[in-house]
Write an enzyme that holds these catalytic residues in place. Structure first.
Site, mmCIF file in Angstrom:
data_model
loop_
_atom_site.group_PDB
_atom_site.id
_atom_site.type_symbol
_atom_site.label_atom_id
_atom_site.label_comp_id
_atom_site.label_asym_id
_atom_site.label_seq_id
_atom_site.Cartn_x
_atom_site.Cartn_y
_atom_site.Cartn_z
ATOM 1 N N ARG A 78 0.851 -1.189 0.000
ATOM 2 C CA ARG A 78 0.000 0.000 0.000
ATOM 3 C C ARG A 78 0.887 1.241 0.000
ATOM 4 N NH1 ARG A 78 -3.785 -2.286 -1.245
ATOM 5 N NH2 ARG A 78 -5.902 -2.270 -0.467
ATOM 6 N N GLU B 46 -2.280 8.052 -4.480
ATOM 7 C CA GLU B 46 -2.641 7.533 -5.813
ATOM 8 C C GLU B 46 -3.887 8.229 -6.325
ATOM 9 O OE1 GLU B 46 -3.126 3.277 -5.514
ATOM 10 O OE2 GLU B 46 -1.160 3.066 -4.585
ATOM 11 N N HIS C 195 -0.988 0.131 -9.497
ATOM 12 C CA HIS C 195 -1.735 -0.660 -8.500
ATOM 13 C C HIS C 195 -2.475 -1.825 -9.174
ATOM 14 C CE1 HIS C 195 -3.801 -0.344 -4.297
ATOM 15 N NE2 HIS C 195 -3.740 -1.601 -4.702
HETATM 16 C C1 GLV Z 1 -5.521 -4.552 -3.533
HETATM 17 O O1 GLV Z 1 -4.735 -3.690 -3.369
HETATM 18 C C2 GLV Z 1 -6.136 -5.286 -2.455
HETATM 19 O O2 GLV Z 1 -5.968 -4.908 -1.286
HETATM 20 O O3 GLV Z 1 -6.853 -6.251 -2.733
#
Ligand code: GLV
Length: 328
Positions: free
Chosen positions: A237, A266, A284
């Site tokens: 993250r 982001e 991402h």
């Molecule tokens: C994606 O980033 C998730 O947390 O599934």
């Protein structure tokens, strides 16, 4: 009358069809997040919701949602949830663990290999017509992955899947977690303290869930402890890494490279990343294959169906709401 649910963002038609069997579905059929006021307004008359990581679910979002029993995130990470506020409101919260482990581990490896062997820069260079002939001393010496040390910060299910893949590269694998895992989960990896993880890893993959407690857990001081030949991979993250400190370290070549799938703020990542040739940037996409995104959406639907038909959702994050009287 069927229970009313919100699906906050475009998912898959087959999942929507399945939800329509049991529910009256308010579908925000766009691949863009609802603004917070619209999200709150559309939650107000709902019994349940399927949400995405772009939806902030907090006390303000829940203020008018007096009938809401469950919010089911289509993601394993749930830092978009204020879990305390959701629990306080007597609402069940769920996520989608498990189904994305292998896909996300594959993406971590794609970034690791791309960073080690400078694949993105080499591709751009070839396309720009700069390759005039094969050279022994070419400009593209990279870092060996085989027999190197892989470090994993956050050895959960995805971390273990990343570690398992390392055996084909004959790597030494070390990891750091607050708690040491059992031998069956360690996948041959060795638990080390944070200082050893930072100083020994040739490739450091970050896989811990975001919480304020781990904000900037990798900052200038931590990067300074890494080998100058090391690569940092953030597939977890934004906010776990201090992106500004990383940019400065990459600029000064204090580490060899980085692979980044997630960023602070982001999608408005720090534009200084764009000028660096020693970082690979992806938007991402850790879990982004059709099969895995479908499995995630289907699991979120399973969670919602269970929650609204009086069963315990398989991925309940706040079981305390089930205690007598807490759940609506
Ligand atoms: C994606 O980033 C998730 O947390 O599934």
């Amino acid at each position: 009358m069927k229970p009313k649910i919100l699906v906050s963002r475009a998912i898959f038609p087959e999942v929507i069809e399945r939800l329509r069997v049991d529910f009256d579905v308010d579908y925000h059929d766009r691949d863009s997040a609802l603004p917070p006021d619209q999200l709150a307004a559309r939650l107000a008359d709902k019994d349940g919701a399927i949400t995405l990581l772009s939806d902030r679910i907090d006390a303000a979002a829940l203020a008018g949602a007096k009938r809401l029993k469950a919010v089911c995130n289509v993601a394993v990470g749930y830092n978009n949830f204020d879990l305390a506020a959701i629990t306080q409101a007597g609402v069940m919260a769920t996520n989608t663990p498990g189904v994305l482990n292998d896909t996300t581990a594959d993406t971590a490896w794609a970034l690791l290999l791309a960073s080690a062997r400078r694949i993105v820069g080499a591709d751009k260079w070839v396309r720009a017509g700069q390759w005039t002939g094969w050279k022994f001393h070419d400009d593209w010496f990279g870092s060996d992955v085989h027999h190197a040390t892989l470090g994993i910060l956050g050895m959960g299910r995805i971390g273990q899947a990343v570690a398992r893949r390392a055996s084909g590269f004959d790597m030494r694998v070390i990891y750091h977690n607050r708690n040491r895992l059992g031998p069956d989960q360690e996948a041959g990896a060795r638990w080390v303290g944070m200082a050893e993880l930072l100083s020994q890893s040739d490739f450091l993959v970050l896989l811990l869930p975001y919480s304020p407690a781990v904000h900037h857990i990798i900052g200038a001081a931590e990067i300074a402890q890494m080998k100058p030949t090391a690569h940092l991979i953030n597939i977890a993250r934004g906010g776990i890494v201090d992106d500004g400190a990383l940019i400065e370290a990459l600029r000064q070549r204090r580490i060899a490279g980085a692979g980044m799938d997630v960023f602070e703020n982001e999608p408005a990542l720090d534009p200084r990343f764009f000028g660096l040739d020693n970082v690979v940037l992806t938007p991402h996409i850790g879990s982004s294959t059709r099969a895995t995104r479908l499995a995630m959406a289907s699991l979120a639907a399973d969670n919602l169906v269970a929650a609204l038909t009086g069963r315990r959702p398989p991925n309940l994050l706040n079981p305390e709401v089930l205690q007598q009287g807490a759940v609506k």
